[in-house]
Structure formats: C-alpha cells, structure tokens
Design a protein around this motif. Structure first.
Motif, PDB file in Angstrom:
ATOM      1  N   UNK A 265       6.697  -7.014  11.223  1.00  0.00           N
ATOM      2  CA  UNK A 265       5.548  -6.500  11.676  1.00  0.00           C
ATOM      3  C   UNK A 265       4.521  -7.208  10.597  1.00  0.00           C
ATOM      4  N   UNK A 266       4.926  -7.213   9.386  1.00  0.00           N
ATOM      5  CA  UNK A 266       3.999  -7.945   8.349  1.00  0.00           C
ATOM      6  C   UNK A 266       3.724  -9.407   8.560  1.00  0.00           C
ATOM      7  N   UNK A 267       4.480  -9.959   9.180  1.00  0.00           N
ATOM      8  CA  UNK A 267       4.620 -11.432   9.591  1.00  0.00           C
ATOM      9  C   UNK A 267       3.517 -11.635  10.645  1.00  0.00           C
ATOM     10  N   UNK A 268       2.845 -10.736  11.235  1.00  0.00           N
ATOM     11  CA  UNK A 268       1.983 -10.768  12.405  1.00  0.00           C
ATOM     12  C   UNK A 268       0.416 -10.573  11.680  1.00  0.00           C
ATOM     13  N   UNK A 269       0.457 -10.118  10.527  1.00  0.00           N
ATOM     14  CA  UNK A 269      -0.879  -9.959   9.884  1.00  0.00           C
ATOM     15  C   UNK A 269      -1.448 -10.952   9.177  1.00  0.00           C
ATOM     16  N   UNK A 270      -2.452 -11.196   9.447  1.00  0.00           N
ATOM     17  CA  UNK A 270      -3.429 -12.106   8.925  1.00  0.00           C
ATOM     18  C   UNK A 270      -4.320 -11.930   8.043  1.00  0.00           C
ATOM     19  N   UNK A 271      -5.215 -12.511   7.111  1.00  0.00           N
ATOM     20  CA  UNK A 271      -6.168 -12.027   6.397  1.00  0.00           C
ATOM     21  C   UNK A 271      -7.291 -11.596   7.280  1.00  0.00           C
ATOM     22  N   UNK A 272      -7.447 -12.139   8.510  1.00  0.00           N
ATOM     23  CA  UNK A 272      -8.782 -11.723   9.546  1.00  0.00           C
ATOM     24  C   UNK A 272      -8.190 -10.397  10.126  1.00  0.00           C
ATOM     25  N   UNK A 273      -6.874  -9.817  10.005  1.00  0.00           N
ATOM     26  CA  UNK A 273      -6.711  -8.518  10.595  1.00  0.00           C
ATOM     27  C   UNK A 273      -7.299  -7.310   9.981  1.00  0.00           C
ATOM     28  N   UNK A 274      -7.639  -7.615   8.480  1.00  0.00           N
ATOM     29  CA  UNK A 274      -7.926  -6.463   7.550  1.00  0.00           C
ATOM     30  C   UNK A 274      -9.657  -6.638   7.837  1.00  0.00           C
ATOM     31  N   UNK A 275     -10.283  -7.640   8.452  1.00  0.00           N
ATOM     32  CA  UNK A 275     -11.680  -7.881   8.343  1.00  0.00           C
ATOM     33  C   UNK A 275     -12.042  -7.511   9.973  1.00  0.00           C
ATOM     34  N   UNK A 276     -11.165  -7.516  10.895  1.00  0.00           N
ATOM     35  CA  UNK A 276     -11.499  -7.148  12.185  1.00  0.00           C
ATOM     36  C   UNK A 276     -10.744  -5.797  12.624  1.00  0.00           C
TER      37      UNK A 276
END
Length: 90
Positions: free
Chosen positions: A28-39
């Motif tokens: 699951x963590x591998x799908x998270x990108x920095x943009x995930x936290x901003x969107x």
C-alpha cells in the motif's frame, strides 16, 4: 521502500486488533506519492484503502479529521511512518 519499523507495525496491528503483514503495508505504501498528501481526493482514497486493509470502518467525519490533520501538520509526504502514526491516533 525501506523496512517498516517493528514499532510502527506493532502499533498498526494493536490498533487494528488484527495481524496486518509488513508486506501488505509496504504494498500500500508503495502506491503513495508526495502528491498523495497534497491532493485531498487521493488522501481520502488512501485512508479508505487503509481502512479496507485493516477491516475497520472509518466514518466520513473521521476521514475529514485525518485529512485536516495531515494538511495542518505540514508533514513530509515521503515519511510514511509519520503518516501511519498520525492515522493510528484517530
């Protein structure tokens, strides 16, 4: 992704009341990108994925609280362990 600390994994399992494998968390963590936290939409999707993985229902109000806390914290988006700890508090 680097190894997840035993402390974080134990906290996840304790909070969930179920054994969630390190592999599941890493996947699951591998799908998270920095943009995930901003969107907000992507962050909501991530929260729901974590909820599904842990088999713990999360209300819309709790999702909103987590989203607000992430935005307010100014958390480093690449620090997944900090995000997990934040979500565990909810």
């Amino acid at each position: 992704m680097s190894k997840i600390s035993k402390e974080a994994l134990n906290a996840i399992n304790k909070k969930a009341g179920k054994a969630i494998s390190e592999g599941s968390v890493k996947k699951l963590a591998s799908t998270v990108k920095p943009s995930t936290m901003q969107n907000e939409a992507e962050l909501r999707k991530l929260i729901k994925q974590v909820s599904t993985m842990a088999k713990i229902p999360v209300s819309e109000s709790t999702i909103q609280e987590i989203v607000n806390a992430v935005k307010k914290s100014g958390m480093n988006p690449s620090n997944m362990e900090a995000l997990m700890k934040l979500m565990i508090k909810k």
